[in-house]
Design a protein around this motif. Structure first.
Motif, PDB file in Angstrom:
ATOM      1  N   SER A 194       0.832  -1.208   0.000  1.00 40.14           N
ATOM      2  CA  SER A 194       0.000   0.000   0.000  1.00 40.14           C
ATOM      3  C   SER A 194       0.863   1.254   0.000  1.00 40.14           C
ATOM      4  CB  SER A 194      -0.943   0.011   1.214  1.00 40.14           C
ATOM      5  OG  SER A 194      -0.213   0.064   2.434  1.00 40.14           O
ATOM      6  N   PRO A 213       0.587   1.202  -4.366  1.00 38.16           N
ATOM      7  CA  PRO A 213      -0.851   1.314  -4.066  1.00 38.16           C
ATOM      8  C   PRO A 213      -1.746   1.077  -5.285  1.00 38.16           C
ATOM      9  CG  PRO A 213       0.214   3.487  -4.106  1.00 38.16           C
ATOM     10  CD  PRO A 213       1.304   2.467  -4.120  1.00 38.16           C
ATOM     11  N   LYS A 214      -1.272   1.455  -6.480  1.00 32.67           N
ATOM     12  CA  LYS A 214      -2.080   1.281  -7.692  1.00 32.67           C
ATOM     13  C   LYS A 214      -2.323  -0.199  -7.979  1.00 32.67           C
ATOM     14  CE  LYS A 214      -2.354   2.659 -12.543  1.00 32.67           C
ATOM     15  NZ  LYS A 214      -1.676   3.354 -13.677  1.00 32.67           N
ATOM     16  N   ALA A 264      -4.917  -1.469  -5.531  1.00 30.93           N
ATOM     17  CA  ALA A 264      -6.249  -0.949  -5.846  1.00 30.93           C
ATOM     18  C   ALA A 264      -6.848  -1.667  -7.046  1.00 30.93           C
ATOM     19  CB  ALA A 264      -6.166   0.557  -6.120  1.00 30.93           C
ATOM     20  N   GLU A 265      -6.015  -1.915  -8.067  1.00 31.44           N
ATOM     21  CA  GLU A 265      -6.501  -2.567  -9.284  1.00 31.44           C
ATOM     22  C   GLU A 265      -6.833  -4.036  -9.046  1.00 31.44           C
ATOM     23  OE1 GLU A 265      -3.412  -1.911 -12.110  1.00 31.44           O
ATOM     24  OE2 GLU A 265      -4.057   0.139 -12.595  1.00 31.44           O
ATOM     25  N   VAL A 275     -10.160  -1.880  -4.408  1.00 31.89           N
ATOM     26  CA  VAL A 275     -10.268  -1.123  -3.154  1.00 31.89           C
ATOM     27  C   VAL A 275      -9.595   0.231  -3.337  1.00 31.89           C
ATOM     28  CG1 VAL A 275     -10.341  -3.162  -1.677  1.00 31.89           C
ATOM     29  CG2 VAL A 275      -8.133  -2.140  -2.238  1.00 31.89           C
ATOM     30  N   GLU A 276     -10.090   1.209  -2.628  1.00 33.28           N
ATOM     31  CA  GLU A 276      -9.493   2.544  -2.683  1.00 33.28           C
ATOM     32  C   GLU A 276      -8.433   2.640  -1.585  1.00 33.28           C
ATOM     33  OE1 GLU A 276     -10.769   7.265  -2.340  1.00 33.28           O
ATOM     34  OE2 GLU A 276     -12.309   5.700  -2.463  1.00 33.28           O
ATOM     35  N   ILE A 277      -7.203   2.982  -1.977  1.00 29.02           N
ATOM     36  CA  ILE A 277      -6.109   3.060  -1.015  1.00 29.02           C
ATOM     37  C   ILE A 277      -6.011   4.496  -0.489  1.00 29.02           C
ATOM     38  CG2 ILE A 277      -3.656   2.656  -0.606  1.00 29.02           C
ATOM     39  CD1 ILE A 277      -5.278   0.160  -1.374  1.00 29.02           C
ATOM     40  N   THR A 278      -6.322   4.641   0.791  1.00 26.41           N
ATOM     41  CA  THR A 278      -6.208   5.964   1.434  1.00 26.41           C
ATOM     42  C   THR A 278      -5.207   5.843   2.579  1.00 26.41           C
ATOM     43  OG1 THR A 278      -8.174   5.423   2.765  1.00 26.41           O
ATOM     44  CG2 THR A 278      -8.517   6.713   0.736  1.00 26.41           C
TER      45      THR A 278
END
Length: 292
Positions: free
Chosen positions: A214, A218-219, A222-223, A227-230
């Motif tokens: 992450s 992170p991309k 997420a892909e 999921v959205e990585i915050t």
């Protein structure tokens, strides 16, 4: 906290290597391109001494290409010649015999002066478990010369394999060193699959993996898992992945074991994408911290 493990078969493998070393001309050391320093067994330097050596980067197809180039520059900078290879596709593999021959040229000159004209080379293949030794040997031999597997401990004994007219290879079981003083090294090896799950639990390794990925990739995360990585914690990320992949138990609780297996399976198979598990700067940071 250091991680200790030294199974009996590893101690036996070390003794066998020391006994056979006199029979070989060169050592071919395999390093995992995803973690070249973490996968470099310091015992090999101790065991092989000044024996000529060729270092190969394996699993380059699974590593971040930019980071791999950084590692090649790093090793070149400390006087170590590195040949990146891909045993699956055969990329770089044909260069191995010629590179060994070049390294051993001084030895051939000495032998010639003694009236020995043969240029047959005997090489010992060394590396940690699950680094791809058997896959490489099978590719070089052009046949299923030795058993392969995506888990440590597949190669149990030493065996000689003839490769063409000039090269003989001695395959050896992978050996790890007695303990990892740096827990990060042990964790990186566990992430790669070099350490069995009974040493470091999959759930713990998966959480460490999610923390690392992450931050660095992170991309990809997420892909792969939508999921959205915050700023989620690794625990929150594993929960999200578990929900997305249907890893649910009675009552709607997340089955962490299943979710962790999915994450580690995706990383180790390459389904997550090309990921390097360490960079040269990671070690520069450690040195800087020690010098402060």
């Amino acid at each position: 906290m250091s991680i200790h493990w030294f199974p009996g078969h590893m101690a036996k493998a070390r003794r066998q290597i020391e006994e056979k070393l006199k029979q070989v001309d060169i050592v071919i050391e395999l390093l995992d391109a995803r973690l070249p320093l973490a996968s470099r067994n310091p015992m090999i330097d101790e065991i092989t001494g000044h024996k000529p050596r060729l270092v190969l980067f394996t699993k380059g197809d699974m590593a971040d290409e930019t980071t791999t180039n950084d590692w090649i520059s790093y090793f070149t900078g400390i006087g170590v010649s590195v040949l990146p290879i891909d045993a699956k596709t055969g990329k770089g593999v044909p260069k191995i015999a010629a590179t060994c021959e070049k390294i051993l040229e001084p030895l051939f000159v000495t032998r010639q002066k003694k009236g020995i004209v043969s240029k047959r080379m005997r090489a010992m293949v060394l590396g940690i478990p699950n680094v791809g030794k058997s896959s490489l040997i099978n590719r070089l031999a052009g046949r299923h010369a030795t058993q392969t597997g995506d888990r440590p401990g597949v190669t149990k004994a030493q065996q000689w394999i003839r490769v063409g007219k000039k090269l003989e290879l001695l395959d050896t079981p992978g050996i790890l060193w007695p303990k990892f003083e740096d827990p990060d090294v042990g964790m990186r090896l566990a992430m790669s699959g070099a350490i069995k799950e009974d040493i470091l639990p999959t759930e713990e390794v998966a959480l460490h993996t999610l923390k690392y990925i992450s931050h660095r990739y992170p991309k990809l995360l997420a892909e792969r898992y939508a999921v959205e990585i915050t700023d989620q914690t690794p625990v929150e990320l594993l929960d999200e992945i578990g929900k997305k992949r249907g890893c649910l138990m009675r009552g709607g609780e997340i089955d962490w074991d299943k979710a962790a297996d999915i994450v580690m399976g995706d990383l180790r198979s390459g389904r997550l994408g090309r990921v390097s598990l360490e960079t040269p700067s990671d070690y520069e940071e450690i040195v800087d911290e020690e010098n402060d």
